[in-house]
Design a protein around this motif. Structure first.
Motif, PDB file in Angstrom:
ATOM      1  N   GLY A  28       1.340  -1.305  -0.166  1.00  0.00           N
ATOM      2  CA  GLY A  28      -0.312   0.140  -0.118  1.00  0.00           C
ATOM      3  C   GLY A  28       0.631   1.128   0.282  1.00  0.00           C
ATOM      4  O   GLY A  28       1.622   0.867   0.172  1.00  0.00           O
ATOM      5  N   TYR A  29       0.136   2.656  -0.078  1.00  0.00           N
ATOM      6  CA  TYR A  29       0.618   3.631   0.242  1.00  0.00           C
ATOM      7  C   TYR A  29       0.056   4.547   1.129  1.00  0.00           C
ATOM      8  O   TYR A  29      -0.725   4.466   1.499  1.00  0.00           O
ATOM      9  CB  TYR A  29       1.188   4.195  -1.993  1.00  0.00           C
ATOM     10  CG  TYR A  29       1.282   3.512  -2.772  1.00  0.00           C
ATOM     11  CD1 TYR A  29       3.033   3.463  -2.860  1.00  0.00           C
ATOM     12  CD2 TYR A  29       0.141   3.103  -3.229  1.00  0.00           C
ATOM     13  CE1 TYR A  29       3.481   3.443  -3.949  1.00  0.00           C
ATOM     14  CE2 TYR A  29       1.055   2.194  -4.511  1.00  0.00           C
ATOM     15  CZ  TYR A  29       2.738   2.491  -5.196  1.00  0.00           C
ATOM     16  OH  TYR A  29       3.712   1.907  -5.884  1.00  0.00           O
ATOM     17  N   GLN A  30       1.141   5.330   1.493  1.00  0.00           N
ATOM     18  CA  GLN A  30       0.724   6.237   2.393  1.00  0.00           C
ATOM     19  C   GLN A  30       1.357   7.575   2.010  1.00  0.00           C
ATOM     20  O   GLN A  30       2.164   7.905   1.297  1.00  0.00           O
ATOM     21  CB  GLN A  30       1.398   6.090   3.640  1.00  0.00           C
ATOM     22  CG  GLN A  30       1.026   7.327   4.796  1.00  0.00           C
ATOM     23  CD  GLN A  30       1.489   6.380   5.959  1.00  0.00           C
ATOM     24  OE1 GLN A  30       1.306   5.901   6.511  1.00  0.00           O
ATOM     25  NE2 GLN A  30       2.496   7.352   7.325  1.00  0.00           N
ATOM     26  N   VAL A  31       0.418   8.793   1.654  1.00  0.00           N
ATOM     27  CA  VAL A  31       0.457   9.671   1.173  1.00  0.00           C
ATOM     28  C   VAL A  31       1.112  11.231   2.285  1.00  0.00           C
ATOM     29  O   VAL A  31       0.923  10.955   3.096  1.00  0.00           O
ATOM     30  CB  VAL A  31      -0.547  10.604   0.605  1.00  0.00           C
ATOM     31  CG1 VAL A  31      -0.992  11.893   0.319  1.00  0.00           C
ATOM     32  CG2 VAL A  31      -1.961  10.374   0.207  1.00  0.00           C
ATOM     33  N   HIS A  32       2.533  12.062   1.505  1.00  0.00           N
ATOM     34  CA  HIS A  32       2.924  12.655   1.935  1.00  0.00           C
ATOM     35  C   HIS A  32       2.232  13.479   2.365  1.00  0.00           C
ATOM     36  O   HIS A  32       1.562  14.145   1.265  1.00  0.00           O
ATOM     37  CB  HIS A  32       4.508  12.758   0.925  1.00  0.00           C
ATOM     38  CG  HIS A  32       5.287  13.470   1.916  1.00  0.00           C
ATOM     39  ND1 HIS A  32       5.957  13.480   2.368  1.00  0.00           N
ATOM     40  CD2 HIS A  32       4.645  15.129   1.710  1.00  0.00           C
ATOM     41  CE1 HIS A  32       7.103  14.788   3.112  1.00  0.00           C
ATOM     42  NE2 HIS A  32       6.397  15.675   1.860  1.00  0.00           N
ATOM     43  N   ARG A  33       2.374  14.387   3.650  1.00  0.00           N
ATOM     44  CA  ARG A  33       1.983  16.259   4.071  1.00  0.00           C
ATOM     45  C   ARG A  33       2.720  16.289   4.609  1.00  0.00           C
ATOM     46  O   ARG A  33       3.046  16.081   5.355  1.00  0.00           O
ATOM     47  CB  ARG A  33       0.402  15.903   4.495  1.00  0.00           C
ATOM     48  CG  ARG A  33      -0.932  14.519   3.545  1.00  0.00           C
ATOM     49  CD  ARG A  33      -1.217  15.327   2.298  1.00  0.00           C
ATOM     50  NE  ARG A  33      -2.179  16.736   2.843  1.00  0.00           N
ATOM     51  CZ  ARG A  33      -3.168  16.901   3.396  1.00  0.00           C
ATOM     52  NH1 ARG A  33      -3.566  16.004   3.585  1.00  0.00           N
ATOM     53  NH2 ARG A  33      -3.856  18.464   3.697  1.00  0.00           N
ATOM     54  N   ASP A  34       2.817  18.248   3.755  1.00  0.00           N
ATOM     55  CA  ASP A  34       3.479  19.062   4.855  1.00  0.00           C
ATOM     56  C   ASP A  34       2.575  19.602   5.546  1.00  0.00           C
ATOM     57  O   ASP A  34       2.164  20.016   4.877  1.00  0.00           O
ATOM     58  CB  ASP A  34       4.527  19.628   4.041  1.00  0.00           C
ATOM     59  CG  ASP A  34       5.195  18.642   3.828  1.00  0.00           C
ATOM     60  OD1 ASP A  34       6.661  18.628   4.206  1.00  0.00           O
ATOM     61  OD2 ASP A  34       5.983  18.876   1.997  1.00  0.00           O
ATOM     62  N   PHE A  35       2.728  20.029   6.889  1.00  0.00           N
ATOM     63  CA  PHE A  35       1.491  21.147   7.489  1.00  0.00           C
ATOM     64  C   PHE A  35       2.484  21.729   8.544  1.00  0.00           C
ATOM     65  O   PHE A  35       3.644  21.213   8.863  1.00  0.00           O
ATOM     66  CB  PHE A  35       0.723  20.373   8.036  1.00  0.00           C
ATOM     67  CG  PHE A  35       0.968  19.004   8.581  1.00  0.00           C
ATOM     68  CD1 PHE A  35       0.591  19.622  11.097  1.00  0.00           C
ATOM     69  CD2 PHE A  35       1.321  17.681   9.024  1.00  0.00           C
ATOM     70  CE1 PHE A  35       0.819  18.297  11.670  1.00  0.00           C
ATOM     71  CE2 PHE A  35       1.729  17.186   9.512  1.00  0.00           C
ATOM     72  CZ  PHE A  35       1.542  17.309  11.458  1.00  0.00           C
ATOM     73  N   VAL A  36       1.346  22.684   8.724  1.00  0.00           N
ATOM     74  CA  VAL A  36       2.132  23.658  10.548  1.00  0.00           C
ATOM     75  C   VAL A  36       1.878  22.952  11.575  1.00  0.00           C
ATOM     76  O   VAL A  36       0.251  23.024  11.503  1.00  0.00           O
ATOM     77  CB  VAL A  36       1.746  24.821  10.007  1.00  0.00           C
ATOM     78  CG1 VAL A  36       2.478  25.534  11.243  1.00  0.00           C
ATOM     79  CG2 VAL A  36       1.994  25.273   8.590  1.00  0.00           C
ATOM     80  N   ASP A  37       2.406  22.406  12.416  1.00  0.00           N
ATOM     81  CA  ASP A  37       1.783  21.792  13.812  1.00  0.00           C
ATOM     82  C   ASP A  37       1.704  23.019  14.750  1.00  0.00           C
ATOM     83  O   ASP A  37       2.522  23.669  15.044  1.00  0.00           O
ATOM     84  CB  ASP A  37       2.725  20.739  14.486  1.00  0.00           C
ATOM     85  CG  ASP A  37       1.442  19.874  14.921  1.00  0.00           C
ATOM     86  OD1 ASP A  37       0.181  19.873  15.414  1.00  0.00           O
ATOM     87  OD2 ASP A  37       2.286  18.713  16.256  1.00  0.00           O
TER      88      ASP A  37
END
Length: 342
Positions: free
Chosen positions: A24-33
């Motif tokens: 399976g694949y897991q999508v990359h996400r950049d965010f501000v925490d």
């Protein structure tokens, strides 16, 4: 309203994408925490795989609207004054579940309270409340300054450079790697000579991955091309022609989160065991990859479970790490890769 004052800050974070052992694949996400009292708020939610509404891949207008919402300049998106603090990294649909909280003003202060896991229009605090988290009281000036800094530029914060330049001799492997990276949301291009790439294009890359067959002279020429373009990138020396392994290496290279604010902080693979260090309770998956004498890839999941803060030793199956082998340790927010030392 009684609530102890807490410090409020923001920091870059990511949800690590990847090619998983089951295919399976897991999508990359950049965010501000959100950083509360010096630690990411997400870490207080145990093993939650989620991102904040301040994700880098949303359109600038939506990003700005999210910031203004947290500043209480617009009406709450959910009943009872509730706001989404963390949501599903794949679709951001409330039906998948989200962490919500009441955000309100008290004089000049901002208060976050009544955290809950929510899947419907209204939260059930008795059943799904996070009773050990908050309430948090933030000084208004500190809170507003941190959030307002995100929208000082009319176009929003600069997007992370989620493109990778792939350089190597095995074109078939590079093509598979590029396809896998694009599937999880990371752009990838293949070249044999970065000197021919215009400087403005080089500025779009966040990392360069070298195959094992790339010589030192070629590597030096690539570095010089990026230096002339005035671009700082992460350089990845590919450990082996194993696509999931290379994806994990690139994900680690693209991680912009501050080192003190990472959950997974250490990995060694030696003496028949994997040594892992985590800073907060989280799910950790450990996978072993090896190449046999015919350069075929073999994959084995070694461990998948919740680890408490501290250092842990996980036995490695001798069959899984014989010959040339590697270990990948992964949490929802970070990934580490190490060759197995015999």
């Amino acid at each position: 309203m009684s609530a102890a004052y807490a410090t409020f800050g923001l920091a870059p974070a990511m949800r690590a994408g990847g090619v998983l052992a089951d295919g399976g694949y897991q999508v990359h996400r950049d965010f501000v925490d959100f950083v509360v009292d010096g630690r990411p708020l997400l870490f207080q939610l145990s093993d939650l795989d989620a991102v904040s509404p301040l994700a880098s891949d949303v359109p600038p207008a939506i990003f700005t609207a999210q910031v203004r919402s947290l500043l209480l300049e617009t009406a709450p998106p959910l009943p009872d004054g509730r706001f989404v603090i963390y949501g599903c990294p794949e679709c951001a649909d409330l039906g998948c579940g989200a962490v919500t909280a009441v955000i309100e003003r008290d004089g000049d202060d901002y208060v976050w309270r009544d955290f809950a896991w929510q899947t419907d229009e209204r939260a059930d605090l008795a059943l799904n409340g996070y009773h050990g988290i908050g309430p948090f009281r933030f000084h208004g000036s500190e809170y507003r300054a941190a959030l307002a800094a995100l929208i000082e530029d009319a176009d929003g914060p600069p997007a992370p450079r989620r493109r990778v330049l792939l350089i190597g001799a095995r074109v078939a492997v590079l093509a598979k790697l590029a396809a896998a990276l694009r599937t999880i949301g990371i752009g990838a291009d293949i070249t044999q000579d970065a000197r021919a790439v215009p400087a403005e294009e080089l500025r779009g890359y966040g990392a360069v991955a070298f195959g094992r067959a790339v010589g030192e002279a070629e590597r030096a020429a690539v570095r010089q091309a990026f230096e002339r373009a005035g671009v700082e990138v992460a350089y990845v020396d590919g450990l082996a022609p194993i696509v999931p392994l290379l994806v994990a290496q690139i994900e680690h290279a693209l991680d912009r989160s501050p080192l003190p604010q990472r959950r997974l902080t250490g990995l060694v693979a030696a003496d028949g065991e994997a040594g892992i260090e985590v800073t907060s309770p989280c799910r950790v998956r450990v996978t072993a990859y090896r190449l046999d004498r015919l350069y075929r890839t073999h994959t084995q999941e070694i461990f998948d479970g919740i680890l408490e803060p501290g250092r842990h030793r996980i036995p490695l199956d001798p069959q899984a790490v014989k010959g040339e082998s590697f270990v990948v340790a992964r949490t929802s927010g970070s990934v580490l890769v190490e060759p197995v030392v015999k």
